[in-house]
Scaffold this motif. Structure first.
Motif, PDB file in Angstrom:
ATOM      1  N   GLU A 176      -6.394  21.031   3.885  1.00  0.00           N
ATOM      2  CA  GLU A 176      -7.640  20.563   4.481  1.00  0.00           C
ATOM      3  C   GLU A 176      -7.424  19.354   5.399  1.00  0.00           C
ATOM      4  OE1 GLU A 176     -10.406  19.788   1.411  1.00  0.00           O
ATOM      5  OE2 GLU A 176     -10.529  21.867   0.755  1.00  0.00           O
ATOM      6  N   ALA A 177      -6.300  18.698   5.256  1.00  0.00           N
ATOM      7  CA  ALA A 177      -6.059  17.488   6.046  1.00  0.00           C
ATOM      8  C   ALA A 177      -4.808  17.684   6.890  1.00  0.00           C
ATOM      9  CB  ALA A 177      -5.880  16.284   5.119  1.00  0.00           C
ATOM     10  N   GLY A 220       7.200  10.876   1.783  1.00  0.00           N
ATOM     11  CA  GLY A 220       7.045  12.299   2.112  1.00  0.00           C
ATOM     12  C   GLY A 220       6.457  12.535   3.482  1.00  0.00           C
ATOM     13  N   PHE A 221       6.872  11.740   4.469  1.00  0.00           N
ATOM     14  CA  PHE A 221       6.381  11.887   5.844  1.00  0.00           C
ATOM     15  C   PHE A 221       6.600  13.320   6.342  1.00  0.00           C
ATOM     16  CE2 PHE A 221       7.164  11.499  10.493  1.00  0.00           C
ATOM     17  CZ  PHE A 221       5.954  10.944  10.882  1.00  0.00           C
ATOM     18  N   PHE A 270       0.874  -1.180   0.000  1.00  0.00           N
ATOM     19  CA  PHE A 270       0.000   0.000   0.000  1.00  0.00           C
ATOM     20  C   PHE A 270       0.903   1.219   0.000  1.00  0.00           C
ATOM     21  CE2 PHE A 270      -2.018   3.243   2.814  1.00  0.00           C
ATOM     22  CZ  PHE A 270      -3.045   3.621   1.966  1.00  0.00           C
ATOM     23  N   PHE A 271       0.775   2.054  -1.034  1.00  0.00           N
ATOM     24  CA  PHE A 271       1.674   3.190  -1.227  1.00  0.00           C
ATOM     25  C   PHE A 271       0.886   4.478  -1.100  1.00  0.00           C
ATOM     26  CE2 PHE A 271       3.951   6.408  -3.524  1.00  0.00           C
ATOM     27  CZ  PHE A 271       5.283   6.060  -3.506  1.00  0.00           C
ATOM     28  N   THR A 272       1.355   5.387  -0.266  1.00  0.00           N
ATOM     29  CA  THR A 272       0.707   6.695  -0.188  1.00  0.00           C
ATOM     30  C   THR A 272       1.765   7.783  -0.207  1.00  0.00           C
ATOM     31  OG1 THR A 272      -0.801   8.104   1.078  1.00  0.00           O
ATOM     32  CG2 THR A 272       0.623   6.653   2.344  1.00  0.00           C
ATOM     33  N   GLU A 273       1.510   8.814  -0.992  1.00  0.00           N
ATOM     34  CA  GLU A 273       2.432   9.939  -1.128  1.00  0.00           C
ATOM     35  C   GLU A 273       1.790  11.156  -0.477  1.00  0.00           C
ATOM     36  OE1 GLU A 273       4.653  12.434  -4.723  1.00  0.00           O
ATOM     37  OE2 GLU A 273       3.177  10.888  -5.182  1.00  0.00           O
ATOM     38  N   LEU A 274       2.395  11.644   0.579  1.00  0.00           N
ATOM     39  CA  LEU A 274       1.800  12.748   1.339  1.00  0.00           C
ATOM     40  C   LEU A 274       2.145  14.089   0.705  1.00  0.00           C
ATOM     41  CD1 LEU A 274       2.553  11.543   4.965  1.00  0.00           C
ATOM     42  CD2 LEU A 274       0.492  11.187   3.617  1.00  0.00           C
ATOM     43  N   SER A 275       1.247  15.038   0.862  1.00  0.00           N
ATOM     44  CA  SER A 275       1.505  16.400   0.400  1.00  0.00           C
ATOM     45  C   SER A 275       0.905  17.365   1.399  1.00  0.00           C
ATOM     46  CB  SER A 275       0.908  16.629  -0.993  1.00  0.00           C
ATOM     47  OG  SER A 275      -0.495  16.484  -0.952  1.00  0.00           O
ATOM     48  N   ASP A 331       1.795  17.734 -11.644  1.00  0.00           N
ATOM     49  CA  ASP A 331       1.751  16.279 -11.485  1.00  0.00           C
ATOM     50  C   ASP A 331       0.558  15.910 -10.623  1.00  0.00           C
ATOM     51  OD1 ASP A 331       2.487  13.565 -11.299  1.00  0.00           O
ATOM     52  OD2 ASP A 331       3.664  13.954  -9.487  1.00  0.00           O
ATOM     53  N   ARG A 332      -0.144  14.855 -11.021  1.00  0.00           N
ATOM     54  CA  ARG A 332      -1.234  14.354 -10.177  1.00  0.00           C
ATOM     55  C   ARG A 332      -0.645  13.428  -9.122  1.00  0.00           C
ATOM     56  NH1 ARG A 332      -6.884  13.740 -10.565  1.00  0.00           N
ATOM     57  NH2 ARG A 332      -6.942  14.522 -12.709  1.00  0.00           N
ATOM     58  N   LYS A 333      -0.888  13.737  -7.855  1.00  0.00           N
ATOM     59  CA  LYS A 333      -0.345  12.947  -6.759  1.00  0.00           C
ATOM     60  C   LYS A 333      -1.204  11.704  -6.520  1.00  0.00           C
ATOM     61  CE  LYS A 333       2.564  16.315  -6.293  1.00  0.00           C
ATOM     62  NZ  LYS A 333       3.943  16.180  -6.800  1.00  0.00           N
ATOM     63  N   SER A 334      -0.736  10.835  -5.614  1.00  0.00           N
ATOM     64  CA  SER A 334      -1.430   9.554  -5.393  1.00  0.00           C
ATOM     65  C   SER A 334      -2.819   9.735  -4.814  1.00  0.00           C
ATOM     66  CB  SER A 334      -0.590   8.650  -4.477  1.00  0.00           C
ATOM     67  OG  SER A 334      -0.430   9.250  -3.207  1.00  0.00           O
TER      68      SER A 334
END
Length: 718
Positions: A203-204, A243-244, A194-199, A452-455
């Protein structure tokens, strides 16, 4: 048998199955409904049991039925995980995610370019569940790839594993995260990463909510959140968080950081495997981090990787390097991966044309290439400077509201609302038969090569280099100053400003000076580390006094430490190359775990140890020997009579918990405070000895006790 049945029932119920009333102790029947699709699973614990009557009855009712003979609960778990995760489109989505990542890397490069992951040297330190350091080693990329090492850890580490990959901006964190993803093949490993790229999404803000929302978004609606979490705990779904540090700002408080770390630690149960990437940040060496990890280390192993700066040799073939050097280009000044990748792939004849041109810099050529190609690729009637104007505005907007990615609709609305004249003028240049609407034009611009569209589906700038370059452009051209007047120094977050400095390393000398002047002639309120970086990276000279500067883990080349003072400063894990030091410029400052290569002293006068303290350092000449010879004799511990001698055992015990049984990492400052009856010089002498014996290992300013040291202490205590 009843307990076994209850476990199987709960497993199926967790996947939204219902237990059929026709179930018996020998045969369990579970049904599942997705809209018009009805499925039934017939589970038997004995292959001799006749289940044909159950199958016929369910088939007649329109159920798609499967029969599974199982011997134990583990088989049921594997069966359900494969059915809901492995044998689904999710596996293909992982492959497509990596393909899309590679495609995006190639967008900025000449046609016919090839993507290749660039291996770098790396440092590695491993702590077991007892908190002991079991391995601390520097690896050369020629001997072992970081991806190979990580996959070895996945395979060989029993129980939960927490992997932290640290590196400065541009050293390949995101590339490494995607390479790990690509290396875990669904078919061979029976695992679904499970891959997540933080930005920086405004709002979050709460990390736990972000993570759970990502789980809900990436897995099908029919799979409950708790099922995914359970599979993470069991190691079937390795978690990769890229990108923690995006969620850590200068304003992040202690509670926020502890909450983020606790969220990850809470997931480290059973056989969980979690990887995070982060830029180098003091947070990961902080007391909060040490306490959070140390309170739970018995539940998992901790592996820390630190990616070193890729060398030019990692990027370019020797033939191409020689060609560039023969044309007088200062290749060693470029460490930016975006430009190195460009140099790696540009045709030689084009490269020759660029190198012989005196009209513009390499960075100008690079952007000219990108934006000219974009006009052709997307049929844009916007010249290169106008394209820059649009994205400089977007960059200012992101800075003002402190975010790095937003929904595509928000980005489109911004482009449309803030550039009405530009867009209308552009439309006049199209032929009537190909003229787009404003909506179509903003859609085209939202797919620009800069974006770029992020995850998570949001859109942001494609990399830190372009983001930082646009920050620097806005400042050099006075755009922030013009639009925000006296308030412009409050608009740019420090980490955004840092990206501008990193991106400007390969700017023209004139633009470097302009950017440095803006940052140094106005009060931005950034910390001293930022201003040191602006001095070094933009001017390559010290231009101010520094107080309470903390620099860690970096390479500093060809710098003179003179004229200006360094007071109460700490240098931890810094490599100095060809640097010159005026020791009279330092007061109450220390160098911890540093390397001095080809460094020299400007003056050789008597100094106090506390002013220029050398702790656990090394050199390749007589630099440290010369420093030691200059320390004042009244600080010499051999001349102090009737004083207790500090022992190795005393120092090692400072790296233990209160119960004196389990290890605990300690910051160097804490050790000095706990042993304040001894001089810093005494403490350093003993620590130096313990490091040579491999009883202690230091990462920046944090010390770790090794397994060998624990054996030594246990033997001596007994």
């Amino acid at each position: 048998m009843t307990e076994k049945l209850n476990l199987v029932d709960r497993l199926f119920e967790s996947y939204n199955y219902k237990i059929s009333k026709n179930s018996t102790k020998e045969v369990r029947i579970y049904t599942l409904q997705y809209g018009m699709y009805h499925a039934a699973e017939i589970i038997s614990f004995d292959e001799n049991t006749d289940v044909s009557i159950f199958k016929k009855e369910l088939s007649d009712l329109g159920y798609a039925t499967d029969i599974k003979i199982v011997k134990n609960i583990e088989e049921v778990e594997e069966y359900l995980f494969e059915g809901f995760f492995i044998k689904t489109p999710l596996g293909n989505e992982l492959k497509n995610r990596y393909k899309n990542f590679v495609r995006k890397q190639l967008l900025n490069l000449p046609e016919k370019s090839h993507y290749k992951y660039i291996d770098s040297d790396f440092d590695f330190i491993m702590q077991n569940k007892l908190g002991e350091v079991t391995e601390a080693k520097s690896y050369s990329s020629k001997d072992k790839s970081i991806i190979t090492k990580i996959n070895e850890l996945f395979t060989e580490t029993k129980g939960a594993l927490f992997i932290i990959i640290e590196a400065p901006a541009g050293f390949g964190k995101t590339c490494t995260a995607n390479e790990i993803l690509n290396s875990i093949t669904v078919e061979n490993s029976k695992k679904l990463p499970f891959f997540t790229e933080l930005s920086r999404n405004r709002e979050a803000r709460v990390f736990k909510h972000i993570l759970l929302n990502e789980i809900d978004d990436q897995f099908p609606n029919g799979i409950k959140q708790n099922v995914v979490l359970e599979q993470i705990y069991k190691g079937r779904i390795p978690l990769i968080i890229d990108g923690f540090d995006e969620l850590i700002t200068k304003d992040s408080n202690k509670k926020d950081v502890e909450s983020m770390l606790s969220t990850i630690v809470d997931l480290l149960q059973n056989d969980a495997k979690i990887v995070i990437t982060s830029r180098k940040t003091a947070i990961l060496n902080s007391e909060e981090f040490i306490e959070t990890i140390n309170s739970s280390i018995e539940d998992f192993s901790l592996a820390r990787f630190e990616i070193k700066e890729p060398t030019i040799e990692n990027w370019l073939h020797s033939e191409r390097m020689k060609f560039i050097e023969d044309n007088g280009f200062p290749i060693n000044q470029i460490s930016n991966p975006v430009l190195l990748s460009y140099l790696r792939n540009i045709p030689l004849e084009k490269l020759k044309e660029f190198l012989t041109s005196k009209e513009s810099t390499l960075i100008d050529k690079y952007f000219d290439y990108l934006l000219t190609r974009e006009r052709t690729r997307q049929n844009l009637k916007l010249d290169n400077q106008t394209q820059f104007r649009i994205f400089r505005k977007l960059n200012r907007f992101m800075s003002e509201y402190n975010f790095t990615a937003e929904t595509k609709e928000t980005i489109k609305d911004f482009i449309k609302d803030y550039n009405p004249k530009i867009l209308q003028e552009s439309l006049k240049k199209y032929k009537p038969e190909e003229k787009p609407s404003i909506e179509e034009l903003t859609e085209t611009l939202s797919n620009h090569v800069f974006l770029d569209r992020k995850s998570d589906g949001n859109v942001g700038f494609i990399n830190d280099f372009i983001f930082g370059f646009l920050i620097s452009e806005n400042l050099i051209l006075n755009k922030f100053q013009e639009h925000y007047k006296d308030n412009f120094t409050k608009i740019i977050p420090q980490d955004f400003a840092q990206k501008s400095i990193e991106a400007s390393r390969i700017q023209s000398k004139e633009n470097k000076i302009k950017l440095w002047t803006v940052y140094n002639n106005h009060n931005f309120g950034y910390d001293s580390e930022f201003y040191f970086d602006s001095d070094y990276l933009l001017m390559n000279k010290i231009s101010r006094n520094y107080n309470q500067l903390f620099l860690s883990d970096r390479i500093i080349k060809d710098l003179k430490f003179e004229k200006y003072n360094f007071e109460n400063c700490v240098f931890a894990g810094v490599t100095f190359e060809n640097c010159i030091f005026s020791i009279t410029s330092f007061q109450k400052s220390s160098f911890q775990n540093c390397k001095f290569y080809n460094c020299n002293l400007l003056n050789k006068t008597s100094i106090i140890y506390d002013d220029f303290g050398i702790y656990v350092c090394q050199d390749n000449n007589d630099f440290i020997k010369d420093i030691n010879s200059l320390y004042s004799k009244d600080n010499d511990i051999d001349e102090v009579l009737d004083k207790k001698v500090l022992t190795e055992q005393q120092v090692l015990q400072q790296f233990l918990q209160v119960d004196i049984k389990r290890p605990k990492p300690r910051k160097f400052s804490v050790i000095k405070m706990r042993l304040n009856e001894y001089s810093d010089r005494e403490i350093n002498a003993v620590i130096d000895s313990l490091i040579r014996k491999e009883f202690l290992h230091f990462k920046d300013d944090v010390g770790f006790i090794t397994r060998e040291a624990m054996n030594y202490l246990n033997h001596n205590n007994n």
